[in-house]
Structure formats: structure tokens, C-alpha cells
Motif scaffolding. Structure first.
Motif, mmCIF file in Angstrom:
data_model
loop_
_atom_site.group_PDB
_atom_site.id
_atom_site.type_symbol
_atom_site.label_atom_id
_atom_site.label_comp_id
_atom_site.label_asym_id
_atom_site.label_seq_id
_atom_site.Cartn_x
_atom_site.Cartn_y
_atom_site.Cartn_z
ATOM 1 N N ASN A 4 0.800 -1.224 0.000
ATOM 2 C CA ASN A 4 0.000 0.000 0.000
ATOM 3 C C ASN A 4 0.831 1.271 0.000
ATOM 4 O O ASN A 4 0.362 2.325 -0.444
ATOM 5 N N ARG A 5 2.044 1.176 0.519
ATOM 6 C CA ARG A 5 2.891 2.372 0.597
ATOM 7 C C ARG A 5 3.813 2.377 -0.615
ATOM 8 O O ARG A 5 4.746 1.576 -0.700
ATOM 9 N N ILE A 6 3.527 3.288 -1.539
ATOM 10 C CA ILE A 6 4.170 3.255 -2.853
ATOM 11 C C ILE A 6 5.116 4.435 -3.014
ATOM 12 O O ILE A 6 4.748 5.586 -2.756
ATOM 13 N N LEU A 23 -0.699 9.468 -10.879
ATOM 14 C CA LEU A 23 -0.681 8.405 -9.871
ATOM 15 C C LEU A 23 -0.396 8.939 -8.472
ATOM 16 O O LEU A 23 -0.953 8.444 -7.487
ATOM 17 N N LEU A 26 -3.527 10.261 -7.084
ATOM 18 C CA LEU A 26 -4.451 9.205 -6.660
ATOM 19 C C LEU A 26 -4.001 8.490 -5.394
ATOM 20 O O LEU A 26 -4.821 8.150 -4.530
ATOM 21 N N HIS A 27 -2.705 8.234 -5.278
ATOM 22 C CA HIS A 27 -2.224 7.328 -4.229
ATOM 23 C C HIS A 27 -1.256 7.968 -3.251
ATOM 24 O O HIS A 27 -0.878 7.324 -2.261
ATOM 25 N N GLN A 29 2.517 9.915 -2.301
ATOM 26 C CA GLN A 29 3.916 9.563 -2.521
ATOM 27 C C GLN A 29 4.559 9.202 -1.186
ATOM 28 O O GLN A 29 4.508 9.977 -0.230
ATOM 29 N N PRO A 82 -3.540 -0.651 -6.782
ATOM 30 C CA PRO A 82 -3.374 -1.486 -5.579
ATOM 31 C C PRO A 82 -3.711 -2.960 -5.832
ATOM 32 O O PRO A 82 -3.006 -3.853 -5.341
#
Length: 254
Positions: A4-6, A23, A26-27, A29, A82
Motif C-alpha cells: 500500500n505504501r508506494i 498516480l 491518486l495514491h 507519494q 493497488p
């Protein structure tokens, strides 16, 4: 596996930078030191750079193609990342370790995920002496160059030089000549993964040779030693059914 931690990274190409912005919006950093996974946006060259840069972290790297060929990459999509990461299949590859000695005595050590290559750097063909595990196997190879490739890199420069495609799980390396003049049309050899390959450059003063480890050049070399480095493992993630093994098979039937 929850990733989950990208930590996102991208090449300087406009398409990669656009994907990076989308991205991250959306997610979010995550800093590399706190991440579960690295997502690389770009082409194969950027993927190799990311694998080298993130090596110390031990994190898996999931690439999305925003470049040209993208052999090491997955298809780009801003949706369902994900879920794709959770379902991804992991391939583990070992790099090559290069030790190159230049004419001035300078020693350069570098790692290569795809291949280590030697290329003529002047108008005359290179002359190379080849030894395997300390035993001289070829007194003189006159050629434009030669390379040692891993299975993961066997579809890259090696394949363009008419070298063999190696199954990803094969414990072998490809030694491939480029435009061999003597022995005429010598195509190379398959070597055990544990083999140590040594190239001595003959007549280096009038036939200069450059060494490259994944396109990182070392000019005017007189000796290059190449071996697999099992202590280092690069983890690459692929979408199910599109892993390296499948890609290597598909490449042979295109």
C-alpha cells in the motif's frame, strides 16, 4: 501481499511525468525508506536505473511502460493499481559484477542487470583473448565486440547480436560475439552461471576497447572480468501471466 505504501519514480519523458502526476494524485507519494514497493514509470532503460538505485532497499519494483519497448515493464494504467500490485508475480534476478582495468591502471567495478559488453572504440576491429575460470579458451577473437548476458538481458543487446534467448530460470550466461571476423562467424558460447569470464584486450594501444555495464561506459580497458553476483537479488513484479518467463517464450515466436 499488501503493497500500500508506494514510492513512485519516473523518467524525464513527458508521458512518464504525466503518469507520475496522475498516480501521485491518486495514491500519494511515500518516501523510499518507508515504502513497501517502488513503481517505476518509463521504459526499460529507466527500469534498469531504478533497479540499481533501489538495490540497497531490497524493495520489489513494479514498472509501468511509458517508453518504447517496455520488456521489463507492465502495461500502463492509472486504474486499479493497488489490486494489480497485490496480484503481481515476483521474479528474482541476479546481476553481473564487472571488474574493468583501464590502460592507466584505474579499476572500475560495476553491476549490470542485462549485460556487460566490450565494444571497439576505434576504426580497427578489437582483438580479445577469452579465459573461462582461469583457463584460456580463445587465443584471439577479432570482432566488433563481445558481451556476457544474463537470462533477463538475453532479449536485449544480446539478441540484437544474434545471441540466444535464455529461459529466466536457466543457470547459464550467454557469451556472444558481435560481428566476429576471426574465428569467422563465431557465435559465442553458453556458460554456467558460476563461470568467471575474463577478456584481455590485445594491441589495446591501436585497437582501443570500451566496456559497458548496462550502458555505463569505461573507456580504454585492457582487462575485463565478469561474473554473476548471487549475493545481490533484484525483485521485479509483473502482472499475472505476463512475467519474465512468459515474455521470453513469447519473444521467440514473434
Amino acid at each position: 501481499m499488501a503493497l500500500n505504501r508506494i514510492a513512485f519514480c519516473a523518467s524525464t519523458a513527458p508521458a512518464a511525468q504525466e503518469a507520475f502526476a496522475a498516480l501521485v494524485a491518486l495514491h500519494g507519494q511515500t518516501p523510499l525508506e518507508a515504502a513497501d514497493v517502488v513503481v517505476a514509470l518509463g521504459g526499460d532503460g529507466f527500469m534498469l536505473q531504478t533497479l540499481h538505485d533501489s538495490q540497497a532497499s531490497g524493495l520489489p519494483v513494479y514498472g509501468m511502460n511509458c517508453g518504447t519497448i517496455g520488456f521489463l515493464m507492465n502495461t500502463y494504467s492509472a486504474e486499479d493499481l493497488p489490486a494489480r500490485l497485490a496480484a503481481a508475480e515476483e521474479a528474482v534476478i541476479n546481476p553481473l559484477a564487472m571488474r574493468a582495468v583501464a590502460a592507466d591502471g584505474k579499476v572500475t567495478e560495476a553491476l549490470a542487470i542485462n549485460e556487460v559488453s566490450l565494444l571497439r572504440a576505434g576504426p580497427q576491429a578489437a582483438k580479445l583473448r577469452i579465459s573461462i575460470d582461469g583457463r584460456q579458451r580463445m587465443d584471439e577473437l577479432v570482432c566488433d565486440g563481445a558481451l556476457v548476458a544474463t537470462p533477463a538481458g538475453s532479449t536485449a543487446y544480446n539478441y540484437s547480436a544474434h545471441g540466444p534467448i535464455l529461459p529466466i530460470g536457466a543457470d547459464v550466461l550467454a557469451l556472444t560475439a558481435m560481428a566476429a571476423f576471426r574465428p569467422r562467424r563465431w557465435r559465442g558460447a553458453l556458460l554456467p552461471k558460476a563461470a568467471v569470464v575474463r577478456f584481455d584486450v590485445l594491441e589495446h594501444d591501436k585497437r582501443p576497447v570500451r566496456a559497458d555495464a548496462d550502458s555505463r561506459p569505461v573507456p580504454d580497458v585492457v582487462m575485463v572480468e565478469v561474473r554473476s553476483e548471487p549475493r545481490i537479488a533484484h525483485r521485479i513484479l509483473f502482472d499475472p501471466g505476463h512475467g519474465l518467463e512468459e515474455r521470453l517464450i513469447v519473444e521467440q515466436f514473434v
